[in-house]
Write an enzyme that holds these catalytic residues in place. Structure first.
Site, PDB file in Angstrom:
ATOM      1  N   PRO A   9       1.048  -1.149  -0.324  1.00  0.00           N
ATOM      2  CG  PRO A   9       0.089  -1.247   1.794  1.00  0.00           C
ATOM      3  CD  PRO A   9       0.206  -2.131   1.177  1.00  0.00           C
ATOM      4  CG  ASN A  10      -0.050   4.510   1.873  1.00  0.00           C
ATOM      5  OD1 ASN A  10      -0.961   4.605   0.477  1.00  0.00           O
ATOM      6  ND2 ASN A  10      -0.558   3.903   2.372  1.00  0.00           N
ATOM      7  NE  ARG A  17       4.589   6.479   1.085  1.00  0.00           N
ATOM      8  CZ  ARG A  17       4.413   5.561   1.639  1.00  0.00           C
ATOM      9  NH1 ARG A  17       4.703   4.384   0.877  1.00  0.00           N
ATOM     10  NH2 ARG A  17       4.391   4.991   2.949  1.00  0.00           N
ATOM     11  CE1 TYR A  22       8.977   5.364   1.981  1.00  0.00           C
ATOM     12  CE2 TYR A  22       7.079   6.711   2.346  1.00  0.00           C
ATOM     13  CZ  TYR A  22       8.316   5.388   2.962  1.00  0.00           C
ATOM     14  OH  TYR A  22       7.450   4.990   4.652  1.00  0.00           O
ATOM     15  CG  ASN A  73       8.065  -2.263   0.125  1.00  0.00           C
ATOM     16  OD1 ASN A  73       7.775  -2.163   1.633  1.00  0.00           O
ATOM     17  ND2 ASN A  73       8.812  -0.864  -0.200  1.00  0.00           N
ATOM     18  CB  ALA A  76       1.745   0.211   6.420  1.00  0.00           C
ATOM     19  CD  GLU A  97      10.719  -7.308   5.677  1.00  0.00           C
ATOM     20  OE1 GLU A  97      11.220  -8.463   6.101  1.00  0.00           O
ATOM     21  OE2 GLU A  97      10.905  -6.039   6.239  1.00  0.00           O
ATOM     22  CG  HIS A  99      10.854  -2.190   4.235  1.00  0.00           C
ATOM     23  ND1 HIS A  99       9.569  -2.006   4.016  1.00  0.00           N
ATOM     24  CD2 HIS A  99      11.190  -3.014   5.237  1.00  0.00           C
ATOM     25  CE1 HIS A  99       9.563  -3.244   4.512  1.00  0.00           C
ATOM     26  NE2 HIS A  99      10.682  -3.454   4.953  1.00  0.00           N
ATOM     27  NE  ARG A 106      10.410   6.249   7.910  1.00  0.00           N
ATOM     28  CZ  ARG A 106       9.637   6.454   7.124  1.00  0.00           C
ATOM     29  NH1 ARG A 106       9.562   5.404   5.918  1.00  0.00           N
ATOM     30  NH2 ARG A 106       8.007   7.099   6.981  1.00  0.00           N
TER      31      ARG A 106
END
Ligand code: DQA
Length: 130
Positions: A9-10, A17, A22, A73, A76, A97, A99, A106
Site C-alpha cells: 500500500p501507498n 508521498r 521516499y 515490499n 505498512a 523483504e 524497503h 524512523r
C-alpha cells in the site's frame, strides 16, 4: 531466472508521498528501474502493486509457481500482517523483504517486521537500490 516483485500500500504514491523520505521519483520510475536492471542482469521481473492485503495474498497464491523467487515490499503491512507472513510461509520459493527507507531509523513501530522470519533476506534504506 524470473522474479515476482510485489509492492504494498501507498507505494503507488511514490513521488507524491513524503518526498523527503521516499524521494521525488514516481512508482512508474521504480517499475522501469527494476525492469531495466532485469534486462541488464538477464532476470525476468514481473512487478505488481496493491493497496489491499487480501489482493496481495491472492496475487502471490495464484502466481508464485511461475517464479523462482519473490521480492516483497509489504509497506505498512510489514509491521502487522500475520496474514502476509502466513502467505509467504506457505509458498515454496524464497522471499526477500525490501524497503526503500531506513525502517530502523524512523518511528518505533517500523523497527518491527512480522514478515522478516518468513524471508531469507532483507534489504532496506537504499531507495530504489534496496
Ligand atoms: C516502506 C516502509 C514502511 O514502514 C512504510 O509503511 C511504507 C514503505 C519502505 O519502503 O520504506 O509504506 O515499506
Amino acid at each position: 531466472m524470473n522474479i515476482f516483485v510485489v509492492n504494498g500500500p501507498n507505494l503507488n504514491f511514490l513521488g507524491k508521498r513524503e518526498p523527503e523520505i521516499y524521494g521525488n521519483k514516481s512508482y512508474n520510475d521504480l517499475v522501469n528501474f527494476i525492469l531495466a536492471f532485469g534486462e541488464m542482469a538477464k532476470i525476468d521481473f514481473e512487478v505488481y502493486q496493491s493497496n489491499s492485503e487480501g489482493e496481495i495474498i491472492d496475487i502471490i497464491q495464484n502466481n508464485y509457481q511461475r517464479f523462482d523467487a519473490l521480492v516483497i515490499n509489504p509497506a505498512a503491512y510489514t509491521h502487522y500482517s500475520y496474514a502476509i507472513y502466513d502467505c509467504i510461509k506457505s509458498i515454496d520459493i524464497p522471499a526477500v523483504e525490501v524497503h526503500l527507507s531506513n525502517v530502523d531509523a524512523r518511528e518505533e513501530f517500523r523497527k518491527k517486521s512480522v514478515i522478516e522470519p518468513a524471508c531469507v533476506g532483507k534489504f532496506y534504506g537504499k531507495g530504489f537500490n534496496s
